[in-house]
Design a protein around this motif. Sequence first.
Motif, PDB file in Angstrom:
ATOM      1  N   HIS A 195      -7.034   9.005 -10.642  1.00  0.00           N
ATOM      2  CA  HIS A 195      -6.084   8.964 -11.747  1.00  0.00           C
ATOM      3  C   HIS A 195      -6.783   8.347 -12.955  1.00  0.00           C
ATOM      4  O   HIS A 195      -7.761   7.595 -12.815  1.00  0.00           O
ATOM      5  N   PRO A 196      -6.292   8.630 -14.153  1.00  0.00           N
ATOM      6  CA  PRO A 196      -6.890   8.013 -15.350  1.00  0.00           C
ATOM      7  C   PRO A 196      -6.800   6.492 -15.284  1.00  0.00           C
ATOM      8  O   PRO A 196      -5.895   5.928 -14.660  1.00  0.00           O
ATOM      9  N   LYS A 197      -7.751   5.833 -15.928  1.00  0.00           N
ATOM     10  CA  LYS A 197      -7.756   4.382 -15.969  1.00  0.00           C
ATOM     11  C   LYS A 197      -6.498   3.883 -16.676  1.00  0.00           C
ATOM     12  O   LYS A 197      -6.159   4.342 -17.748  1.00  0.00           O
ATOM     13  N   GLY A 198      -5.806   2.965 -16.043  1.00  0.00           N
ATOM     14  CA  GLY A 198      -4.566   2.444 -16.600  1.00  0.00           C
ATOM     15  C   GLY A 198      -3.345   2.856 -15.804  1.00  0.00           C
ATOM     16  O   GLY A 198      -2.249   2.354 -16.044  1.00  0.00           O
ATOM     17  N   ILE A 199      -3.520   3.775 -14.838  1.00  0.00           N
ATOM     18  CA  ILE A 199      -2.417   4.220 -13.983  1.00  0.00           C
ATOM     19  C   ILE A 199      -2.601   3.600 -12.604  1.00  0.00           C
ATOM     20  O   ILE A 199      -3.659   3.739 -11.979  1.00  0.00           O
ATOM     21  N   GLU A 200      -1.573   2.908 -12.128  1.00  0.00           N
ATOM     22  CA  GLU A 200      -1.617   2.277 -10.807  1.00  0.00           C
ATOM     23  C   GLU A 200      -0.913   3.155  -9.776  1.00  0.00           C
ATOM     24  O   GLU A 200       0.048   3.857 -10.086  1.00  0.00           O
ATOM     25  N   VAL A 201      -1.395   3.105  -8.539  1.00  0.00           N
ATOM     26  CA  VAL A 201      -0.764   3.788  -7.407  1.00  0.00           C
ATOM     27  C   VAL A 201      -0.369   2.716  -6.405  1.00  0.00           C
ATOM     28  O   VAL A 201      -1.232   2.051  -5.814  1.00  0.00           O
ATOM     29  N   LEU A 202       0.939   2.547  -6.229  1.00  0.00           N
ATOM     30  CA  LEU A 202       1.469   1.495  -5.370  1.00  0.00           C
ATOM     31  C   LEU A 202       2.332   2.104  -4.279  1.00  0.00           C
ATOM     32  O   LEU A 202       2.500   3.329  -4.204  1.00  0.00           O
ATOM     33  N   SER A 203       2.859   1.258  -3.437  1.00  0.00           N
ATOM     34  CA  SER A 203       3.824   1.736  -2.452  1.00  0.00           C
ATOM     35  C   SER A 203       5.127   2.090  -3.159  1.00  0.00           C
ATOM     36  O   SER A 203       5.355   1.706  -4.311  1.00  0.00           O
ATOM     37  N   TYR A 204       5.989   2.808  -2.462  1.00  0.00           N
ATOM     38  CA  TYR A 204       7.251   3.225  -3.065  1.00  0.00           C
ATOM     39  C   TYR A 204       8.068   2.018  -3.533  1.00  0.00           C
ATOM     40  O   TYR A 204       8.605   2.020  -4.659  1.00  0.00           O
ATOM     41  N   ALA A 205       8.167   1.004  -2.706  1.00  0.00           N
ATOM     42  CA  ALA A 205       8.993  -0.152  -3.048  1.00  0.00           C
ATOM     43  C   ALA A 205       8.426  -0.898  -4.251  1.00  0.00           C
ATOM     44  O   ALA A 205       9.155  -1.283  -5.172  1.00  0.00           O
ATOM     45  N   GLU A 206       7.100  -1.102  -4.262  1.00  0.00           N
ATOM     46  CA  GLU A 206       6.479  -1.817  -5.375  1.00  0.00           C
ATOM     47  C   GLU A 206       6.592  -1.033  -6.679  1.00  0.00           C
ATOM     48  O   GLU A 206       6.850  -1.598  -7.741  1.00  0.00           O
ATOM     49  N   ALA A 207       6.388   0.289  -6.582  1.00  0.00           N
ATOM     50  CA  ALA A 207       6.479   1.115  -7.786  1.00  0.00           C
ATOM     51  C   ALA A 207       7.903   1.148  -8.322  1.00  0.00           C
ATOM     52  O   ALA A 207       8.116   1.151  -9.545  1.00  0.00           O
ATOM     53  N   ALA A 208       8.903   1.156  -7.442  1.00  0.00           N
ATOM     54  CA  ALA A 208      10.304   1.212  -7.871  1.00  0.00           C
ATOM     55  C   ALA A 208      10.706  -0.038  -8.633  1.00  0.00           C
ATOM     56  O   ALA A 208      11.568   0.024  -9.517  1.00  0.00           O
ATOM     57  N   ARG A 209      10.076  -1.172  -8.298  1.00  0.00           N
ATOM     58  CA  ARG A 209      10.433  -2.411  -8.985  1.00  0.00           C
ATOM     59  C   ARG A 209       9.876  -2.456 -10.404  1.00  0.00           C
ATOM     60  O   ARG A 209      10.321  -3.263 -11.231  1.00  0.00           O
ATOM     61  N   ARG A 210       8.909  -1.597 -10.715  1.00  0.00           N
ATOM     62  CA  ARG A 210       8.251  -1.616 -12.032  1.00  0.00           C
ATOM     63  C   ARG A 210       9.056  -0.889 -13.115  1.00  0.00           C
ATOM     64  O   ARG A 210       8.817  -1.107 -14.298  1.00  0.00           O
ATOM     65  N   SER A 211       9.954   0.018 -12.719  1.00  0.00           N
ATOM     66  CA  SER A 211      10.643   0.835 -13.720  1.00  0.00           C
ATOM     67  C   SER A 211      12.062   1.139 -13.277  1.00  0.00           C
ATOM     68  O   SER A 211      12.369   1.168 -12.071  1.00  0.00           O
ATOM     69  N   ASP A 212      12.918   1.363 -14.287  1.00  0.00           N
ATOM     70  CA  ASP A 212      14.291   1.784 -13.982  1.00  0.00           C
ATOM     71  C   ASP A 212      14.465   3.291 -14.162  1.00  0.00           C
ATOM     72  O   ASP A 212      15.579   3.801 -14.121  1.00  0.00           O
ATOM     73  N   LEU A 213      13.359   4.019 -14.397  1.00  0.00           N
ATOM     74  CA  LEU A 213      13.396   5.480 -14.455  1.00  0.00           C
ATOM     75  C   LEU A 213      12.329   6.009 -13.502  1.00  0.00           C
ATOM     76  O   LEU A 213      11.135   5.759 -13.693  1.00  0.00           O
ATOM     77  N   ILE A 214      12.766   6.707 -12.482  1.00  0.00           N
ATOM     78  CA  ILE A 214      11.872   7.152 -11.415  1.00  0.00           C
ATOM     79  C   ILE A 214      11.964   8.660 -11.288  1.00  0.00           C
ATOM     80  O   ILE A 214      13.056   9.225 -11.140  1.00  0.00           O
TER      81      ILE A 214
END
Length: 401
Positions: A60-79
């Motif tokens: 992925h481009p630098k600056g994009i993180e790949v996390l688990s579903y639960a961790e990624a869901a906590r980062r944003s309110d639009l999924i």
Amino acid sequence: MEKPFLKETSFAMKMSSSHNQETVCVFGTGDFGKSLGNKMFQCGYSVVFGSRNPGLSGLHPKGIEVLSYAEAARRSDLIIVAVHREHYNFLTELAEELNGKTLVDVSNNLKINQYPESNAEYLAELVPGAKIVKAFNTISAWALQSGTLDASRQVFVCGDDKEAKQRVMDIGCTLGLTPMDQGSLKVAKEIENYPLQLFPMWKFPLYLSAALCIFYFVYCMLREVIYPYIHEKKDNTFFLAISIPNRMCPGVALNLLALVYLPGIIAAILQLYRGTKYSRFPNWLDHWMLCRKQLGLVALAFAFLHVMYTLVIPIRHYVRWKWSNSVISQIKTNKTNPFNVTNAWLSDSYLALGILGFFLFVLLGITSLPSVSNTVNWREFRFIQLPKTGSQGDAHQLGNG
């Protein structure tokens, strides 16, 4: 006094910073999820991917993180949920993290009406506390990768929450797409069926043009072939190759062109009769008006055929025989037909008007092409451009995340 250039620069920086402050989460690292996430990242959004195997995801481009579903869901309110319907069950385990958040369903099925309810409605049942919006399923990964220059820009959006729906439409506008509000989530099934259809707006124009072709062909055959054979025993069957199609094409083209403008007149009369322009048209008139540009392009195709048939007339055996026979007859009788200025004017005027009309016809077709091409869904685009994009991953692949 601040210069206009500095004002525009500061405005652009503010817009970019507003996007950078907003984080969008994408569940799924398949072709479409990656393409959509990378596109949003290029447009200034902060993007985080959710995956069941974060360590195994692609580059992925630098600056994009790949996390688990639960961790990624906590980062944003639009999924954005870019996984297949059969893998939606993991979302029930994240019900607490997804409560009150906006879930954007981008999935498609393998066939029309594959399930009793739409994928978006099924998602709403699994996560009742979330705001479900259906969007982005009518574009392909290839369209996002190519900058939407070679495929449809239309994005149909539906949902029950107006604010969530407007937010998704704003993202579509930022990506250079054309979002179209289709109403509540009940319309999701129709939106999901749309990409699976193959040229639905072309069926009526093609069927109508086929019917007109049959009518004109039979009429000309009766008049030019069958009638002379019955009354004069003349064999004009060779007319079936060039002469009759050349008579048929302009008639079909003009009739189709008239049918392009006729529904607008009918709609105007209907609005005057009802006394309002906000009342919905009948379904037959609504469908007729929606496929007017397709009717015009089919008419243009028949006009092109008429031009091609006309250009080959001088090299036809029948025409060359007819001219030679006329010359020989004049030689035998020692009499030349005088030049008729009136007939020359009529002939040249006829040709000049034909050339001008064809030019306007082509101009009409050129102006209609962009709007028609913008409505082409990913299946239709792949059908047309398969030799060109067959190796580019243009299919709408979501991946399992």
